[in-house]
Design a protein around this motif. Structure first.
Motif, PDB file in Angstrom:
ATOM      1  N   GLN A 161     -23.760  -5.494   4.674  1.00  0.00           N
ATOM      2  CA  GLN A 161     -23.889  -5.335   3.225  1.00  0.00           C
ATOM      3  C   GLN A 161     -22.936  -4.237   2.742  1.00  0.00           C
ATOM      4  O   GLN A 161     -23.093  -3.078   3.111  1.00  0.00           O
ATOM      5  CB  GLN A 161     -25.330  -4.971   2.842  1.00  0.00           C
ATOM      6  N   ARG A 216     -23.022 -12.418  -7.358  1.00  0.00           N
ATOM      7  CA  ARG A 216     -22.860 -11.096  -7.961  1.00  0.00           C
ATOM      8  C   ARG A 216     -21.596 -10.978  -8.801  1.00  0.00           C
ATOM      9  O   ARG A 216     -21.593 -10.303  -9.828  1.00  0.00           O
ATOM     10  CB  ARG A 216     -22.843 -10.018  -6.877  1.00  0.00           C
ATOM     11  N   MET A 217     -20.512 -11.613  -8.363  1.00  0.00           N
ATOM     12  CA  MET A 217     -19.238 -11.475  -9.071  1.00  0.00           C
ATOM     13  C   MET A 217     -19.008 -12.581 -10.089  1.00  0.00           C
ATOM     14  O   MET A 217     -18.134 -12.471 -10.940  1.00  0.00           O
ATOM     15  CB  MET A 217     -18.062 -11.442  -8.077  1.00  0.00           C
ATOM     16  N   ASN A 226     -21.046  -1.817  -0.233  1.00  0.00           N
ATOM     17  CA  ASN A 226     -21.424  -1.179  -1.480  1.00  0.00           C
ATOM     18  C   ASN A 226     -20.934  -2.135  -2.577  1.00  0.00           C
ATOM     19  O   ASN A 226     -19.734  -2.256  -2.817  1.00  0.00           O
ATOM     20  CB  ASN A 226     -20.753   0.192  -1.604  1.00  0.00           C
ATOM     21  N   TRP A 227     -21.848  -2.835  -3.199  1.00  0.00           N
ATOM     22  CA  TRP A 227     -21.484  -3.872  -4.161  1.00  0.00           C
ATOM     23  C   TRP A 227     -20.742  -3.308  -5.366  1.00  0.00           C
ATOM     24  O   TRP A 227     -19.957  -4.004  -6.003  1.00  0.00           O
ATOM     25  CB  TRP A 227     -22.703  -4.683  -4.571  1.00  0.00           C
ATOM     26  N   ASP A 228     -20.954  -2.024  -5.676  1.00  0.00           N
ATOM     27  CA  ASP A 228     -20.205  -1.394  -6.768  1.00  0.00           C
ATOM     28  C   ASP A 228     -18.720  -1.334  -6.418  1.00  0.00           C
ATOM     29  O   ASP A 228     -17.866  -1.491  -7.292  1.00  0.00           O
ATOM     30  CB  ASP A 228     -20.741   0.014  -7.066  1.00  0.00           C
ATOM     31  N   ARG A 232     -23.706 -14.429  -1.804  1.00  0.00           N
ATOM     32  CA  ARG A 232     -24.020 -13.215  -2.567  1.00  0.00           C
ATOM     33  C   ARG A 232     -22.820 -12.779  -3.403  1.00  0.00           C
ATOM     34  O   ARG A 232     -22.966 -12.355  -4.542  1.00  0.00           O
ATOM     35  CB  ARG A 232     -24.443 -12.085  -1.620  1.00  0.00           C
ATOM     36  N   LEU A 233     -21.654 -12.860  -2.806  1.00  0.00           N
ATOM     37  CA  LEU A 233     -20.418 -12.507  -3.499  1.00  0.00           C
ATOM     38  C   LEU A 233     -20.243 -13.377  -4.744  1.00  0.00           C
ATOM     39  O   LEU A 233     -19.967 -12.873  -5.836  1.00  0.00           O
ATOM     40  CB  LEU A 233     -19.252 -12.694  -2.529  1.00  0.00           C
ATOM     41  N   VAL A 280     -17.140  -3.491  -4.441  1.00  0.00           N
ATOM     42  CA  VAL A 280     -16.653  -4.873  -4.546  1.00  0.00           C
ATOM     43  C   VAL A 280     -16.406  -5.208  -6.014  1.00  0.00           C
ATOM     44  O   VAL A 280     -15.375  -5.771  -6.380  1.00  0.00           O
ATOM     45  CB  VAL A 280     -17.647  -5.863  -3.913  1.00  0.00           C
ATOM     46  N   SER A 281     -17.343  -4.825  -6.857  1.00  0.00           N
ATOM     47  CA  SER A 281     -17.216  -5.069  -8.291  1.00  0.00           C
ATOM     48  C   SER A 281     -15.993  -4.355  -8.865  1.00  0.00           C
ATOM     49  O   SER A 281     -15.252  -4.927  -9.683  1.00  0.00           O
ATOM     50  CB  SER A 281     -18.490  -4.611  -9.010  1.00  0.00           C
TER      51      SER A 281
END
Length: 142
Positions: free
Chosen positions: A44, A91-92, A46-48, A87-88, A50-51
């Motif tokens: 996993q 989320r994106m 840090n989705w921030d 998930r990508l 990736v964003s």
């Protein structure tokens, strides 16, 4: 599959449990370059982060390497990479394609060894280069 005549900005991801390599490219220009390596905890990121990459590069498409077994069957790790891809996408809000990446990490490590890399991949990781290879393979299929 994407339209061969369109020019797309693409981010490619080499999924891993502790690191995820990222590369960026353009399908119209046929370019690909390593971008960054994201730290991950049990797969996993840090989705921030990736964003932020998606906001900065404004990709039209995301690619994720699909680590199939050599016989083409889906490994447990491939299932995890596919879950990451879902998930990508969620989320994106961007389309995600899986790209067969069998032997990509091996190939990158061989290239780096020939270029003088000492094999200390924890200190000098090559995940971004593996993402670049995934992107180049995808570009070659377009």
């Amino acid at each position: 599959m994407t339209n061969k005549t369109s020019s797309l900005r693409v981010l490619a991801f080499d999924y891993g449990l502790s690191q995820i390599g990222v590369a960026v490219g353009n399908s119209g220009l046929g370019t690909a370059q390593p971008l960054s390596i994201l730290r991950a905890r049990d797969g996993q990121p840090n989705w921030d982060e990736v964003s932020a990459l998606c906001k900065e590069w404004q990709p039209d498409l995301l690619l994720v390497g699909d680590p199939l077994n050599m016989d083409g069957t889906v490994s447990e790790f491939a299932q995890r990479a596919r879950k990451f891809a879902r998930r990508l996408e969620g989320r994106m809000g961007l389309s995600v394609e899986m790209v067969d990446e069998r032997l990509s990490s091996f190939e990158v490590k061989q290239q780096q060894k020939e270029a003088g890399h000492r094999g200390d991949y924890r200190e000098h990781p090559v995940d971004d280069l593996a993402a670049e290879l995934i992107l180049r393979d995808w570009l070659g299929q377009q």
